[in-house]
Write an enzyme that holds these catalytic residues in place. Structure first.
Site, PDB file in Angstrom:
ATOM      1  N   LYS A 126      24.244  35.485  49.885  1.00 28.88           N
ATOM      2  CA  LYS A 126      24.591  35.608  51.497  1.00 28.88           C
ATOM      3  C   LYS A 126      23.965  34.904  52.314  1.00 28.88           C
ATOM      4  O   LYS A 126      24.534  34.443  53.163  1.00 28.88           O
ATOM      5  CB  LYS A 126      23.959  37.141  51.741  1.00 28.88           C
ATOM      6  CG  LYS A 126      24.268  37.507  53.224  1.00 28.88           C
ATOM      7  CD  LYS A 126      24.060  38.950  53.459  1.00 28.88           C
ATOM      8  CE  LYS A 126      24.220  39.463  54.818  1.00 28.88           C
ATOM      9  NZ  LYS A 126      23.905  40.789  55.168  1.00 28.88           N
TER      10      LYS A 126
ATOM     11  N   HIS B  66      62.073  32.715  23.327  1.00 28.59           N
ATOM     12  CA  HIS B  66      61.977  33.282  24.736  1.00 28.59           C
ATOM     13  C   HIS B  66      61.567  34.929  24.874  1.00 28.59           C
ATOM     14  O   HIS B  66      62.125  35.711  25.476  1.00 28.59           O
ATOM     15  CB  HIS B  66      63.241  32.829  25.368  1.00 28.59           C
ATOM     16  CG  HIS B  66      63.542  31.780  25.574  1.00 28.59           C
ATOM     17  ND1 HIS B  66      62.687  30.542  26.239  1.00 28.59           N
ATOM     18  CD2 HIS B  66      64.445  30.821  25.029  1.00 28.59           C
ATOM     19  CE1 HIS B  66      63.119  29.528  26.052  1.00 28.59           C
ATOM     20  NE2 HIS B  66      64.228  29.616  25.475  1.00 28.59           N
TER      21      HIS B  66
END
Length: 518
Positions: free
Chosen positions: A135, A274
């Site tokens: 922070k 596929h």
């Protein structure tokens, strides 16, 4: 003098890092095992209790949770009032924090870990410190990953400080780290209480396995992440023995093949293209299973993916090497088989132990949509618990029943609308991903005629992933010589399909369960 606070569970490189920052003029504060490791290397360390004026207590649960630590982390150096208060409180600033957290992940991955042990490995002080430091990133550099030690040392040596850009980068890693850490804890505790509902907020955490050259297409960036846990039987736990690294499409397609393979207990080979199965064969041995899968569709298997649930032997490897295959996955390979397969430079060869293990109950299937996420349970049920319902006058024979169940397994993993035709433990034709069911049916039939021959359809079984909206699929099946059908049922026109089956002497079973796959 600048000060660094170092307290790590993962001590990789920490002693060398401490040595270098000490030589750069940093005063080092540390705790427990980290302090001992640094002191044993002859580096001066200040114990945390000297800073807090309070002893570590509660078996080490409370060490750094003190204003003398957090005021030193959170004070904004450019704020005169903050600095005035620090002076009045006799608190010094802390400029560098090196902390990684208690090994919660490693703990819960151990066999037979008890809840109490997991709880004890939930870090409290560590996350609090690194969040405070992050922070206040403009004034404090915070390292949670040993990989960042060198970057920080380089900047300290070159400039005498860590750049603001690097501090911001390190701060962002902190919140990624704590978010993942807290997610692991939340999901572990959720499992411990046996929760089966979907949570109001869903947090998931994955670890990156690799960056990829591209995604589905060359203009898309991509990466592969794995779930954190015991991913038994999953592609993410496979060992690559040979070939180029897997692509985005390789991984997606192989996963589809593996899911289908897990439905079979006997020696089985699944060929996939596929993400759709193109050839499936079962037999008494893996060679015959491969030949069956190959002959089911010798065209589509070219450039495809082959997965097997038994060891690949020399004979099978020789047959596989006759065509171009992208990937082979199996639980093991004989030494000679590997030697043969490695002759193909780019063939990806993967070894996957426990290849038949399915995903555990409660696993999620995720589909990302724009602005949201669809979440469902994994479809790991093949048939309902209730008995299958024969809806026609003719009962299927024992042989037809075997073929029906084989076809049902295959169609479960074909894209919807999907049709699968099978006979003698071999797929004959698969019609996946069509916008209407009759097209899927015709495609499966035509495929078999072109690749295997019209005669193969005589006495074959057909499976449909969802109900027949009309009797047209039955008409097409009857014309092809198919004698048994399995489908979920549930259409308002079911009776039309039943009547058509009775007219042609076809046996039909309703499962009462569909398997859409979109």
């Amino acid at each position: 003098m600048k000060r660094a606070l170092i307290s790590v569970s993962d001590k990789t490189g920490v002693v060398e890092f401490a040595k270098q920052i000490s030589e750069l003029g940093f005063e080092i504060i540390s705790t427990g095992g980290t302090a001992k490791a640094i002191m044993d290397a002859g580096i001066k360390v200040i114990g945390i209790s000297e800073i807090t004026g309070f002893p570590e207590c509660l078996d080490g649960r409370v060490k750094t949770l003190h204003p003398n630590i957090h005021a030193g982390l959170l004070a904004i150096r450019s704020n005169p009032e903050h600095m005035k208060q620090l002076k009045e409180l006799n608190v010094d600033t802390i400029d560098l924090v090196v902390v990684n957290l208690y090994p919660f992940k490693q703990t819960i991955l151990k066999d037979n870990v008890e809840l109490e042990e997991a709880i004890e490995n939930i870090d409290i002080g560590g996350p609090t410190m690194i969040r405070a430091a992050a922070k206040n990133y403009q004034d404090v550099a915070v390292i949670v990953d040993p990989k960042d030690y060198d970057k920080v040392i380089e900047e300290l040596k070159a400039k005498g400080e860590v750049s603001k850009e690097t501090k911001f980068y390190l701060a962002s890693k902190v919140f990624e780290h704590t978010a993942s850490y807290d997610t692991l804890i939340a999901n572990y505790l959720r499992k411990q209480r046996g929760a089966e509902d979907f949570p109001e907020t869903l947090s998931l955490t994955f670890e990156k396995v690799q960056d990829m050259r591209y995604g589905e297409n060359p203009h898309q960036k991509a990466a592969f992440y794995k779930e954190i846990g015991k991913n038994t039987g999953c592609l993410s736990s496979a060992i690559q023995l040979h070939g180029k690294e897997l692509s985005f499409n390789n991984i997606n397609d192989t996963n589809g093949a593996l899911e289908l393979l897990k439905e079979f207990d006997e020696p089985t080979v699944v060929a996939c293209k596929h993400a759709n199965p193109c050839g499936v064969g079962s037999a008494d041995n893996i060679y015959d299973a491969y030949m069956s899968a190959y002959k089911a569709d010798p065209v589509s298997i070219f450039g495809g993916i082959v997965v097997a649930n038994r060891e690949i032997d020399e004979r099978t490897a020789e047959e596989m090497n006759k065509i171009f295959i992208e990937i082979i996955v199996a639980p093991s390979y004989t030494e000679k088989a590997l030697e043969i397969l490695k002759q193909k430079k780019n063939l990806r060869i993967l070894q996957l132990d426990h290849i038949s293990v399915k995903q555990p109950k409660g696993s999620y299937d995720l589909k990302k949509v724009a602005g949201g996420l669809l979440v469902q349970e994994v479809d790991n049920v093949l048939l309902p618990e209730e008995e299958l319902k024969v809806v026609t006058k003719r009962q299927p024979t024992e042989k037809e029943m075997e073929d029906l169940l084989f076809a049902w397994k295959v169609v479960k993993y074909a894209k919807s609308n999907g049709i699968a035709i099978a006979k003698d433990k071999q797929s004959l034709g698969i019609g996946p991903g069509q916008v209407n069911r009759i097209w899927a049916c015709k495609q499966a039939i035509e495929h078999c005629i072109e690749q295997i021959g019209e005669e193969a359809l005589k006495g074959a079984a057909l499976a449909s992933d969802a109900f027949f909206p009309f009797s047209d699929c039955v008409e097409a099946a009857a014309k092809a010589g198919i004698t048994a059908i399995i489908q979920p049922g549930g259409s308002v026109r079911d009776q039309e399909s039943i009547d058509a089956c009775d007219q042609y002497g076809i046996a039909m079973i309703f499962t009462g369960m569909r398997h859409f796959r979109h």
